[in-house]
Motif scaffolding. Structure first.
Motif, PDB file in Angstrom:
ATOM      1  N   LEU A   8      47.047  -5.438  -9.445  1.00  0.00           N
ATOM      2  CA  LEU A   8      48.501  -5.418  -9.275  1.00  0.00           C
ATOM      3  C   LEU A   8      49.071  -4.009  -9.305  1.00  0.00           C
ATOM      4  O   LEU A   8      50.154  -3.764  -8.766  1.00  0.00           O
ATOM      5  N   SER A   9      48.344  -3.087  -9.920  1.00  0.00           N
ATOM      6  CA  SER A   9      48.845  -1.716  -9.972  1.00  0.00           C
ATOM      7  C   SER A   9      48.714  -1.012  -8.633  1.00  0.00           C
ATOM      8  O   SER A   9      49.284   0.071  -8.439  1.00  0.00           O
ATOM      9  N   GLU A  10      47.992  -1.613  -7.689  1.00  0.00           N
ATOM     10  CA  GLU A  10      47.746  -0.975  -6.404  1.00  0.00           C
ATOM     11  C   GLU A  10      48.495  -1.627  -5.248  1.00  0.00           C
ATOM     12  O   GLU A  10      48.326  -1.224  -4.094  1.00  0.00           O
ATOM     13  N   VAL A  11      49.299  -2.643  -5.521  1.00  0.00           N
ATOM     14  CA  VAL A  11      50.067  -3.308  -4.468  1.00  0.00           C
ATOM     15  C   VAL A  11      51.543  -3.314  -4.852  1.00  0.00           C
ATOM     16  O   VAL A  11      51.900  -3.119  -6.015  1.00  0.00           O
ATOM     17  N   SER A  12      52.400  -3.534  -3.855  1.00  0.00           N
ATOM     18  CA  SER A  12      53.840  -3.538  -4.117  1.00  0.00           C
ATOM     19  C   SER A  12      54.386  -4.939  -4.351  1.00  0.00           C
ATOM     20  O   SER A  12      55.504  -5.109  -4.834  1.00  0.00           O
ATOM     21  N   ALA A  13      53.579  -5.957  -4.007  1.00  0.00           N
ATOM     22  CA  ALA A  13      54.010  -7.345  -4.182  1.00  0.00           C
ATOM     23  C   ALA A  13      52.799  -8.247  -4.095  1.00  0.00           C
ATOM     24  O   ALA A  13      51.758  -7.863  -3.550  1.00  0.00           O
ATOM     25  N   VAL A  14      52.922  -9.450  -4.630  1.00  0.00           N
ATOM     26  CA  VAL A  14      51.871 -10.455  -4.443  1.00  0.00           C
ATOM     27  C   VAL A  14      51.827 -10.775  -2.952  1.00  0.00           C
ATOM     28  O   VAL A  14      52.870 -11.015  -2.332  1.00  0.00           O
ATOM     29  N   PRO A  15      50.652 -10.758  -2.327  1.00  0.00           N
ATOM     30  CA  PRO A  15      50.553 -10.970  -0.877  1.00  0.00           C
ATOM     31  C   PRO A  15      51.290 -12.226  -0.416  1.00  0.00           C
ATOM     32  O   PRO A  15      51.239 -13.274  -1.070  1.00  0.00           O
ATOM     33  N   ALA A  16      51.963 -12.112   0.717  1.00  0.00           N
ATOM     34  CA  ALA A  16      52.787 -13.207   1.220  1.00  0.00           C
ATOM     35  C   ALA A  16      51.958 -14.440   1.568  1.00  0.00           C
ATOM     36  O   ALA A  16      52.472 -15.563   1.538  1.00  0.00           O
ATOM     37  N   ASP A  17      50.668 -14.247   1.904  1.00  0.00           N
ATOM     38  CA  ASP A  17      49.846 -15.387   2.314  1.00  0.00           C
ATOM     39  C   ASP A  17      49.082 -16.012   1.147  1.00  0.00           C
ATOM     40  O   ASP A  17      48.241 -16.886   1.355  1.00  0.00           O
ATOM     41  N   MET A  37      56.994  -7.782 -10.378  1.00  0.00           N
ATOM     42  CA  MET A  37      56.269  -8.369  -9.248  1.00  0.00           C
ATOM     43  C   MET A  37      55.954  -9.836  -9.500  1.00  0.00           C
ATOM     44  O   MET A  37      56.099 -10.687  -8.617  1.00  0.00           O
ATOM     45  N   LEU A  38      55.512 -10.136 -10.721  1.00  0.00           N
ATOM     46  CA  LEU A  38      55.181 -11.514 -11.077  1.00  0.00           C
ATOM     47  C   LEU A  38      56.421 -12.397 -11.007  1.00  0.00           C
ATOM     48  O   LEU A  38      56.374 -13.515 -10.480  1.00  0.00           O
ATOM     49  N   ASP A  39      57.544 -11.889 -11.517  1.00  0.00           N
ATOM     50  CA  ASP A  39      58.795 -12.649 -11.513  1.00  0.00           C
ATOM     51  C   ASP A  39      59.290 -12.852 -10.083  1.00  0.00           C
ATOM     52  O   ASP A  39      59.753 -13.947  -9.729  1.00  0.00           O
ATOM     53  N   ASP A  40      59.194 -11.812  -9.247  1.00  0.00           N
ATOM     54  CA  ASP A  40      59.607 -11.949  -7.847  1.00  0.00           C
ATOM     55  C   ASP A  40      58.771 -13.006  -7.137  1.00  0.00           C
ATOM     56  O   ASP A  40      59.303 -13.806  -6.349  1.00  0.00           O
ATOM     57  N   TYR A  41      57.465 -13.002  -7.419  1.00  0.00           N
ATOM     58  CA  TYR A  41      56.600 -14.008  -6.804  1.00  0.00           C
ATOM     59  C   TYR A  41      56.985 -15.409  -7.280  1.00  0.00           C
ATOM     60  O   TYR A  41      57.116 -16.334  -6.471  1.00  0.00           O
ATOM     61  N   TRP A  42      57.189 -15.553  -8.583  1.00  0.00           N
ATOM     62  CA  TRP A  42      57.525 -16.857  -9.164  1.00  0.00           C
ATOM     63  C   TRP A  42      58.836 -17.403  -8.597  1.00  0.00           C
ATOM     64  O   TRP A  42      59.002 -18.613  -8.452  1.00  0.00           O
ATOM     65  N   LYS A  43      59.751 -16.530  -8.228  1.00  0.00           N
ATOM     66  CA  LYS A  43      61.056 -16.971  -7.729  1.00  0.00           C
ATOM     67  C   LYS A  43      61.058 -17.206  -6.220  1.00  0.00           C
ATOM     68  O   LYS A  43      62.113 -17.485  -5.642  1.00  0.00           O
ATOM     69  N   ARG A  44      59.907 -17.092  -5.585  1.00  0.00           N
ATOM     70  CA  ARG A  44      59.834 -17.475  -4.180  1.00  0.00           C
ATOM     71  C   ARG A  44      60.086 -18.973  -4.047  1.00  0.00           C
ATOM     72  O   ARG A  44      59.994 -19.727  -5.015  1.00  0.00           O
ATOM     73  N   LYS A  45      60.375 -19.408  -2.810  1.00  0.00           N
ATOM     74  CA  LYS A  45      60.627 -20.828  -2.578  1.00  0.00           C
ATOM     75  C   LYS A  45      59.425 -21.677  -2.970  1.00  0.00           C
ATOM     76  O   LYS A  45      59.553 -22.802  -3.449  1.00  0.00           O
ATOM     77  N   ARG A  46      58.225 -21.092  -2.773  1.00  0.00           N
ATOM     78  CA  ARG A  46      57.000 -21.810  -3.138  1.00  0.00           C
ATOM     79  C   ARG A  46      56.018 -20.814  -3.739  1.00  0.00           C
ATOM     80  O   ARG A  46      55.661 -19.823  -3.099  1.00  0.00           O
TER      81      ARG A  46
END
Length: 223
Positions: A8-17, A37-46
């Motif tokens: 996670l330290s090497e990416v800007s977001a959890v991959p979209a796929d 990053m984890l919170d942003d991913y968790w708040k995605r629609k899915r």
């Protein structure tokens, strides 16, 4: 499943796929940036999160993230202790049962499971009005047998239950669903999380078939 390791330290977001994110037995805490990053991913629609906690880990930020979503790791140890003719006996391996009210593990309801290593108790805020406003639903998945308790002074030779400890029911795993609705046909778009307060379920040396089936059921529900 195709499993890909991500730093996670090497990416800007959890991959979209990504269909899900596994965070297993973290010994050290996530950075503030990684929590965002984890919170942003968790708040995605899915989204799907499967988290296995190491009770001995230093993960205050991760614990705070979980608490905001209705599951607070207490930092104690679930155990049973007694005085015997041969001296003090302290047992950290926990016998537990599956909650038959949860559909995706209902097929395991007649089975029991033993969690080896160490586990901590989970405080579940199932009835929190703030969570209901966010359509977050928290359900227990694993409950320790009644003889176990959550001990804060777990390093003592013979710990005893006192007001600082957690008495049964002791929950060891929980599911969280954000965006849950009554109509099952619409629930494919919800975000889902499984939290287990033990990091040894998939240890090759101690793994039991029922533990593997529990993890598989959780992953299937997430995906």
């Amino acid at each position: 499943f195709e499993i890909v390791s991500i730093n996670l330290s090497e990416v800007s977001a959890v991959p979209a796929d990504a269909d899900g994110l596994l965070l297993l037995g973290a010994r050290y805490d996530l950075s503030e940036r990684e929590i965002v990053m984890l919170d942003d991913y968790w708040k995605r629609k899915r989204a799907g999160l499967f988290i296995m906690l190491d009770p001995g880990g230093e993960t205050a930020r991760l614990s705070a993230f979980l608490a905001l979503n209705g599951v607070r790791p207490r930092g104690d140890r679930v155990l049973v202790a007694e005085s015997t003719s041969t001296g003090a006996k302290k047992e950290f391996s926990v016998q537990a049962e599956f909650m038959k009210e949860v559909p995706f593990i209902r097929h395991l309801a007649s089975s029991s499971i033993t969690l080896v290593g160490q586990s901590e108790s989970l405080d579940l805020r199932s009835d929190d009005p703030a969570l209901r406003e966010q359509s977050i639903n928290v359900l227990p998945l694993l409950r320790a047998s009644p003889r176990y308790w959550g001990e804060s002074q777990f390093l003592e030779e013979l710990p005893v239950v006192d007001e600082k400890d957690t008495v049964p029911p002791i929950y060891l795993a929980a599911s969280i669903e954000r965006g849950a609705v009554e109509d099952e046909s619409l629930r494919a778009e919800s975000s889902r999380m499984v939290v287990v307060s033990n990091s040894t379920l998939l240890d090759k040396q101690t793994m039991l078939a029922v533990g593997r089936d529990f993890v598989a059921a959780g992953l299937n529900w997430l995906m």
